[in-house]
Design an enzyme around this catalytic site. Structure first.
Site, PDB file in Angstrom:
ATOM      1  CB  CYS A 219      -0.946   0.013   1.197  1.00 63.28           C
ATOM      2  SG  CYS A 219      -2.054  -1.394   1.198  1.00 63.28           S
TER       3      CYS A 219
ATOM      4  CG  HIS B  17      -3.252   3.401   2.142  1.00 62.93           C
ATOM      5  ND1 HIS B  17      -3.713   3.027   0.900  1.00 62.93           N
ATOM      6  CD2 HIS B  17      -3.337   2.295   2.927  1.00 62.93           C
ATOM      7  CE1 HIS B  17      -4.055   1.759   0.941  1.00 62.93           C
ATOM      8  NE2 HIS B  17      -3.841   1.291   2.151  1.00 62.93           N
TER       9      HIS B  17
ATOM     10  CG  ASN C 177      -6.596  -0.941   1.183  1.00 63.86           C
ATOM     11  OD1 ASN C 177      -5.870  -0.525   0.289  1.00 63.86           O
ATOM     12  ND2 ASN C 177      -6.122  -1.395   2.338  1.00 63.86           N
TER      13      ASN C 177
HETATM   14  O1  UT7 Z   1      -3.837  -1.238   3.546  1.00 65.74           O
HETATM   15  C1  UT7 Z   1      -2.912  -1.805   4.417  1.00 65.74           C
HETATM   16  C2  UT7 Z   1      -3.270  -1.511   5.765  1.00 65.74           C
HETATM   17  N1  UT7 Z   1      -4.510  -2.176   6.149  1.00 65.74           N
HETATM   18  C3  UT7 Z   1      -5.199  -1.605   7.082  1.00 65.74           C
HETATM   19  O2  UT7 Z   1      -4.853  -0.524   7.476  1.00 65.74           O
HETATM   20  C4  UT7 Z   1      -6.361  -2.334   7.694  1.00 65.74           C
HETATM   21  C5  UT7 Z   1      -6.278  -2.150   9.191  1.00 65.74           C
HETATM   22  N2  UT7 Z   1      -7.337  -2.804   9.958  1.00 65.74           N
HETATM   23  C6  UT7 Z   1      -8.611  -2.422   9.906  1.00 65.74           C
HETATM   24  O3  UT7 Z   1      -8.984  -1.575   9.119  1.00 65.74           O
HETATM   25  C7  UT7 Z   1      -9.585  -3.026  10.905  1.00 65.74           C
HETATM   26  O4  UT7 Z   1      -8.860  -3.714  11.892  1.00 65.74           O
HETATM   27  C8  UT7 Z   1     -10.636  -3.970  10.271  1.00 65.74           C
HETATM   28  C9  UT7 Z   1     -11.631  -3.175   9.436  1.00 65.74           C
HETATM   29  C10 UT7 Z   1      -9.929  -4.988   9.404  1.00 65.74           C
HETATM   30  C11 UT7 Z   1     -11.400  -4.703  11.355  1.00 65.74           C
HETATM   31  O5  UT7 Z   1     -11.991  -3.777  12.248  1.00 65.74           O
HETATM   32  P1  UT7 Z   1     -11.904  -4.018  13.835  1.00 65.74           P
HETATM   33  O6  UT7 Z   1     -12.664  -2.955  14.482  1.00 65.74           O
HETATM   34  O7  UT7 Z   1     -10.435  -4.160  14.166  1.00 65.74           O
HETATM   35  O8  UT7 Z   1     -12.700  -5.371  13.997  1.00 65.74           O
HETATM   36  P2  UT7 Z   1     -12.187  -6.769  14.569  1.00 65.74           P
HETATM   37  O9  UT7 Z   1     -11.209  -7.402  13.630  1.00 65.74           O
HETATM   38  O10 UT7 Z   1     -11.770  -6.578  15.992  1.00 65.74           O
HETATM   39  O11 UT7 Z   1     -13.519  -7.571  14.558  1.00 65.74           O
HETATM   40  C12 UT7 Z   1     -14.593  -7.232  15.420  1.00 65.74           C
HETATM   41  C13 UT7 Z   1     -15.687  -8.256  15.234  1.00 65.74           C
HETATM   42  C14 UT7 Z   1     -15.211  -9.703  15.367  1.00 65.74           C
HETATM   43  O12 UT7 Z   1     -16.236 -10.415  16.020  1.00 65.74           O
HETATM   44  P3  UT7 Z   1     -16.097 -10.786  17.580  1.00 65.74           P
HETATM   45  O13 UT7 Z   1     -14.830 -11.578  17.691  1.00 65.74           O
HETATM   46  O14 UT7 Z   1     -16.018  -9.453  18.284  1.00 65.74           O
HETATM   47  O15 UT7 Z   1     -17.334 -11.548  17.842  1.00 65.74           O
HETATM   48  C15 UT7 Z   1     -15.104 -10.174  13.944  1.00 65.74           C
HETATM   49  O16 UT7 Z   1     -15.309 -11.552  13.813  1.00 65.74           O
HETATM   50  O17 UT7 Z   1     -16.240  -8.138  13.903  1.00 65.74           O
HETATM   51  C16 UT7 Z   1     -16.233  -9.426  13.285  1.00 65.74           C
HETATM   52  N3  UT7 Z   1     -16.033  -9.220  11.857  1.00 65.74           N
HETATM   53  C17 UT7 Z   1     -17.050  -9.008  11.007  1.00 65.74           C
HETATM   54  N4  UT7 Z   1     -18.368  -8.941  11.201  1.00 65.74           N
HETATM   55  C18 UT7 Z   1     -19.129  -8.691  10.122  1.00 65.74           C
HETATM   56  C19 UT7 Z   1     -14.863  -9.185  11.168  1.00 65.74           C
HETATM   57  N5  UT7 Z   1     -15.110  -8.942   9.875  1.00 65.74           N
HETATM   58  C20 UT7 Z   1     -16.458  -8.834   9.758  1.00 65.74           C
HETATM   59  C21 UT7 Z   1     -17.301  -8.578   8.656  1.00 65.74           C
HETATM   60  N6  UT7 Z   1     -18.632  -8.523   8.892  1.00 65.74           N
HETATM   61  N7  UT7 Z   1     -16.850  -8.365   7.408  1.00 65.74           N
END
Ligand code: UT7
Length: 336
Positions: free
Chosen positions: A117, A258, A288
């Site tokens: 990225c 980004h 992204n």
């Molecule tokens: O481009 C290179 C750099 N990349 C980035 O900068 C991405 C960085 N990371 C992020 O943007 C975020 O961490 C994400 C968008 C990927 C995830 O957001 P988050 O607030 O960190 O969520 P999480 O991974 O902690 O997940 C929270 C909950 C989980 O459920 P439980 O364990 O709390 O029950 C996940 O299983 O959301 C669940 N979850 C989803 N639910 C519905 C994860 N993905 C999804 C989904 N739909 N697509």
């Protein structure tokens, strides 16, 4: 050729695939919802390339638009750098494929840069330094990605985030001092490589029936860790580049971060003490797009009049590697 007084981005161009995939459409195939994707990432839809629409095709179209806007022809290009983490082929480089598709001169250097990225910022810096050294007058810098080919469409934690696109810039020597690229920074931390990677498909673990069955050739990400590092490193990269140039953050008319997650961008803006009005967003429409993300956002900001002649613009990226980079420039539109 004497070394130029400055190096500018002379023009920009983009190409995005026709096919839009909304969150609602995704929620029919993976266990997710429009509400979750929008609130956790800010993404509303993404573009997905067709089977015959590869990074070299999208990149060539974006570059053709940038050349046309500058009133230039392919013969005017002295150097081509393509940033991509989804090359058309393992080899040769996507840059060589773009060279042939665009009809660039057959004697110019063409190469790829792999910095995920942060790729566009890396490629811009390498090309600008080659122009600044005086040997090349004009470079094409392209960020082109077909992330739909490397995301695991059964993994809801990643597949909802990415999209396909290409953006390009004409980077040129300029006889006006104090314009174009004023300061920059590139960095990497390979000790965190496994936070965002594809475990198989390279020479360390070539694709095999086993790696395919284990889905190891697809992108994997520890989203939470990447999120925290992205905020910290993007904000500190901005601060370092501003300090190097002796510029206060509120003198910057437009930040082009980004576009990975709106919450990352909001946190970076807050850390810099700025409102979101200086941070144009396009991730709602494109998600992204990795190396294409910054030129795509820059082109849109320029087209909408948010980046104008004389403005200070700060681009900042963070991605797999881990890699990061920031470039401060004074936007300059030379009279033709
Ligand atoms: O481009 C290179 C750099 N990349 C980035 O900068 C991405 C960085 N990371 C992020 O943007 C975020 O961490 C994400 C968008 C990927 C995830 O957001 P988050 O607030 O960190 O969520 P999480 O991974 O902690 O997940 C929270 C909950 C989980 O459920 P439980 O364990 O709390 O029950 C996940 O299983 O959301 C669940 N979850 C989803 N639910 C519905 C994860 N993905 C999804 C989904 N739909 N697509």
């Amino acid at each position: 050729m004497p070394a130029p007084k400055s190096v500018i981005i002379r023009s920009v161009g983009v190409h995005t695939p026709e096919r839009r995939v909304t969150n609602e459409e995704l929620s029919r195939t993976v266990d997710t919802s429009d509400e979750w994707i929008r609130t956790r990432s800010g993404i509303g839809e993404r573009r997905i390339a067709g089977p015959d629409e590869n990074p070299s095709d999208m990149g060539a179209k974006a570059a053709a638009q940038a050349l046309e806007r500058a009133g230039l022809s392919p013969a005017d290009v002295d150097l081509l750098v393509v940033a991509t983490m989804t090359p058309d082929l393992p080899f040769p480089s996507t840059a060589c494929l773009v060279q042939a598709k665009l009809g660039l001169r057959r004697d110019i250097p063409c190469f790829d840069i792999a910095a995920a990225c942060s790729g566009f910022i890396y490629a811009l810096q390498v090309a600008a330094d080659m122009v600044r050294a005086g040997r090349y007058r004009r470079a094409l810098v392209i960020g082109a990605e077909k992330l739909s080919s490397v995301v695991d469409w059964t993994d809801r934690s990643t597949c909802v985030l990415f999209g396909d696109a290409a953006g390009a810039a004409v980077v040129e020597a300029c006889d006006t001092a104090g314009v174009g690229i004023l300061a920059n920074l590139l960095g990497a931390d390979g000790s965190n490589a496994e936070l965002l990677w594809a475990p198989a498909g390279g020479s360390a673990k070539p694709a095999s029936a086993e790696t395919l069955a284990a889905r190891e050739h697809y992108l994997r990400m520890n989203g939470k860790e990447v999120f925290k590092l992205a905020v910290r490193v993007m904000a500190s990269s901005c601060e370092k580049v501003l300090a190097e140039a002796g510029v206060a953050s509120d003198q910057v008319a437009c930040f082009i971060p980004h576009q990975a997650n709106i919450r990352i961008i909001e946190a970076v803006a807050a850390q810099l003490g700025l409102g979101m009005d200086r941070f144009p967003l396009n991730l709602e429409c494109f998600g992204n797009t990795s190396a294409a993300s910054i030129p795509l956002a820059l082109e849109q900001a320029w087209r909408e009049g948010k980046v104008r002649h004389g403005d200070l613009v700060l681009m900042v990226a963070f991605g797999a590697g881990l890699t990061w980079g920031a470039t401060l420039l004074r936007w300059h539109e030379p009279k033709r």
